[in-house]
Design a protein around this motif. Sequence first.
Motif, PDB file in Angstrom:
ATOM      1  N   ALA A 186     -38.564  98.453  16.661  1.00 46.85           N
ATOM      2  CA  ALA A 186     -39.556  98.970  15.711  1.00 46.85           C
ATOM      3  C   ALA A 186     -39.236  98.495  14.299  1.00 46.85           C
ATOM      4  O   ALA A 186     -40.115  98.009  13.574  1.00 46.85           O
ATOM      5  CB  ALA A 186     -39.602 100.492  15.766  1.00 46.85           C
ATOM      6  N   GLU A 187     -37.954  98.610  13.904  1.00 52.97           N
ATOM      7  CA  GLU A 187     -37.534  98.141  12.580  1.00 52.97           C
ATOM      8  C   GLU A 187     -36.093  97.645  12.649  1.00 52.97           C
ATOM      9  O   GLU A 187     -35.232  98.305  13.221  1.00 52.97           O
ATOM     10  CB  GLU A 187     -37.619  99.267  11.549  1.00 52.97           C
ATOM     11  CG  GLU A 187     -37.174  98.829  10.153  1.00 52.97           C
ATOM     12  CD  GLU A 187     -36.991 100.001   9.189  1.00 52.97           C
ATOM     13  OE1 GLU A 187     -37.340  99.856   8.004  1.00 52.97           O
ATOM     14  OE2 GLU A 187     -36.483 101.061   9.640  1.00 52.97           O
ATOM     15  N   THR A 188     -35.849  96.496  12.091  1.00 56.80           N
ATOM     16  CA  THR A 188     -34.502  95.953  11.959  1.00 56.80           C
ATOM     17  C   THR A 188     -34.265  95.550  10.510  1.00 56.80           C
ATOM     18  O   THR A 188     -35.138  94.937   9.887  1.00 56.80           O
ATOM     19  CB  THR A 188     -34.298  94.724  12.870  1.00 56.80           C
ATOM     20  OG1 THR A 188     -34.315  95.142  14.244  1.00 56.80           O
ATOM     21  CG2 THR A 188     -32.964  94.043  12.593  1.00 56.80           C
ATOM     22  N   ASP A 193     -42.154  95.817  13.942  1.00 58.30           N
ATOM     23  CA  ASP A 193     -43.129  95.550  14.995  1.00 58.30           C
ATOM     24  C   ASP A 193     -44.115  96.707  14.973  1.00 58.30           C
ATOM     25  O   ASP A 193     -43.779  97.829  15.370  1.00 58.30           O
ATOM     26  CB  ASP A 193     -42.421  95.456  16.354  1.00 58.30           C
ATOM     27  CG  ASP A 193     -43.342  94.958  17.459  1.00 58.30           C
ATOM     28  OD1 ASP A 193     -44.548  95.261  17.394  1.00 58.30           O
ATOM     29  OD2 ASP A 193     -42.854  94.272  18.378  1.00 58.30           O
ATOM     30  N   LEU A 194     -45.317  96.441  14.483  1.00 57.41           N
ATOM     31  CA  LEU A 194     -46.290  97.506  14.282  1.00 57.41           C
ATOM     32  C   LEU A 194     -46.830  98.083  15.586  1.00 57.41           C
ATOM     33  O   LEU A 194     -47.565  99.075  15.560  1.00 57.41           O
ATOM     34  CB  LEU A 194     -47.451  96.999  13.419  1.00 57.41           C
ATOM     35  CG  LEU A 194     -47.062  96.607  11.992  1.00 57.41           C
ATOM     36  CD1 LEU A 194     -48.275  96.067  11.240  1.00 57.41           C
ATOM     37  CD2 LEU A 194     -46.456  97.781  11.249  1.00 57.41           C
ATOM     38  N   GLU A 249     -43.758 104.916  11.121  1.00 56.86           N
ATOM     39  CA  GLU A 249     -43.420 105.749   9.973  1.00 56.86           C
ATOM     40  C   GLU A 249     -44.296 105.461   8.761  1.00 56.86           C
ATOM     41  O   GLU A 249     -44.638 106.368   8.000  1.00 56.86           O
ATOM     42  CB  GLU A 249     -41.947 105.554   9.592  1.00 56.86           C
ATOM     43  CG  GLU A 249     -40.974 106.138  10.594  1.00 56.86           C
ATOM     44  CD  GLU A 249     -39.540 106.072  10.097  1.00 56.86           C
ATOM     45  OE1 GLU A 249     -39.343 106.006   8.864  1.00 56.86           O
ATOM     46  OE2 GLU A 249     -38.629 106.083  10.931  1.00 56.86           O
ATOM     47  N   LYS A 250     -44.626 104.194   8.551  1.00 47.27           N
ATOM     48  CA  LYS A 250     -45.489 103.791   7.439  1.00 47.27           C
ATOM     49  C   LYS A 250     -46.481 102.758   7.944  1.00 47.27           C
ATOM     50  O   LYS A 250     -46.256 102.086   8.949  1.00 47.27           O
ATOM     51  CB  LYS A 250     -44.668 103.154   6.304  1.00 47.27           C
ATOM     52  CG  LYS A 250     -43.655 104.052   5.618  1.00 47.27           C
ATOM     53  CD  LYS A 250     -42.972 103.279   4.472  1.00 47.27           C
ATOM     54  CE  LYS A 250     -41.965 104.132   3.724  1.00 47.27           C
ATOM     55  NZ  LYS A 250     -40.758 104.391   4.547  1.00 47.27           N
ATOM     56  N   ASP A 254     -45.277  98.184  -0.111  1.00 56.46           N
ATOM     57  CA  ASP A 254     -45.231  98.831  -1.416  1.00 56.46           C
ATOM     58  C   ASP A 254     -43.862  99.453  -1.686  1.00 56.46           C
ATOM     59  O   ASP A 254     -43.355  99.406  -2.814  1.00 56.46           O
ATOM     60  CB  ASP A 254     -46.321  99.910  -1.491  1.00 56.46           C
ATOM     61  CG  ASP A 254     -46.444 100.509  -2.879  1.00 56.46           C
ATOM     62  OD1 ASP A 254     -46.633  99.741  -3.842  1.00 56.46           O
ATOM     63  OD2 ASP A 254     -46.341 101.752  -3.007  1.00 56.46           O
ATOM     64  N   ALA A 255     -43.234 100.013  -0.655  1.00 59.41           N
ATOM     65  CA  ALA A 255     -41.931 100.662  -0.829  1.00 59.41           C
ATOM     66  C   ALA A 255     -40.797  99.645  -0.938  1.00 59.41           C
ATOM     67  O   ALA A 255     -39.834  99.841  -1.689  1.00 59.41           O
ATOM     68  CB  ALA A 255     -41.664 101.611   0.341  1.00 59.41           C
TER      69      ALA A 255
END
Length: 402
Positions: free
Chosen positions: A321-323, A361-362, A367-368, A375-376
């Motif tokens: 999901a996120e790395t 990986d959307l 989470e966002k 933006d973050a």
Amino acid sequence: MKDKRIKLLLIVPVVGFLFLVPLLTLISKIPGGPLTPTASYSVWENRTMAVFPQLTAEGFWDGSYFAGWETALSDQFYGRDYWLKAHTQYAMLRRSASVNDVVITEETLLPQQTATDYSGRNLDAEAQAMAENLAAVRDQVEDYGGTFLYVGVPEQRSMLESSYPDWQTTNRDYRQALRDAFVSAMAAEQVPFLEMKPLLEGREDLTDLYSTVDHHYTLLGAYETYLAVCDRLMAAGWDFPVVTEEQITFTALPNPYLGTYNRKLYGQSPVTELLWVCESPMEVPFTRQDDGEEVDAEVFDLPDSTWQYVYYTAYMGGDQAETILDTGREDLPKVLIWGDSFTNAFESLAWMSFGEMRSIDLRYYTEKTLSQYIDAYRPDIVLCIRDDLSYLVTEGNGDIAP
């Protein structure tokens, strides 16, 4: 009397089999029972197997409880893998046109296809909507001084299309219509777009770049994509180290490689291939987080022995999901990569060129939204890497809703 005995000799084993397999299946599910339970995950089918449902009043009355049992029994019957392997071997011995939806040629495994009827779709309108979505990503990134690039990579069936036998449709007209619509819409919206197919298909041996047993490119194909991306980014004014062909050494693992299509053949494939990895020519320490958890600082997930199967998930450990991979080199640009599984092999090379590499990986990261994440984080470079069959697929592609 003799005829009756012969009939009994034929019927008894069949009836016995029909009763024995369900009995063994039930016994195997008894905790601490004498038989080993079937694994809850099938490496051959790359999915979690169905489990037996819990009885509830609602499930009983609406029929879902009984449907759940049917599905679970189909997934969990005793010796399932052995029977499926035997069936696959039998189909291959008969030289079937395709086996388990896999077209088998002398040198390549390919997905069986049926002709796609797209006459009722407006591909131009779909492509325009996607290009406008991606243009919004470009605008968001460029507003703070960053660079956005969409990278389109062809699937194996696109690159090795000539390997299909004459009887099998290749859906070439559909893929070409889809590609033409997307390329035209991206140009109209002036979205930076790097299309890899024209750059790769001129090579003499495409099987160096694309797997013969899987729908992805090889690590060599990912490396060619990496070099092309670096050229585009450096032309846009970015400065970072690029791993050259003289610096990098690729090594084929001795392990048997199970790709998308020889998985479908339960390891009985007559076509084999080795998986490529490489050593980093840059001795750069880094840290890695997956989904907020600190993990080993590795980009290749390899087995402990040479006899174990390896999969495409060896690259970056598969879809995450996120790395976040941080090399601590703050003078180099930060990159965000999003897309599908084609990013995995690319990421295992690209990290060497950046100070920090993030990938999401959307399809799994929730989470966002992409817009909120950009933006973050405000990455210097944002890359989207998608295969050519996903150009118009909204899931995980260009959804930037706030």
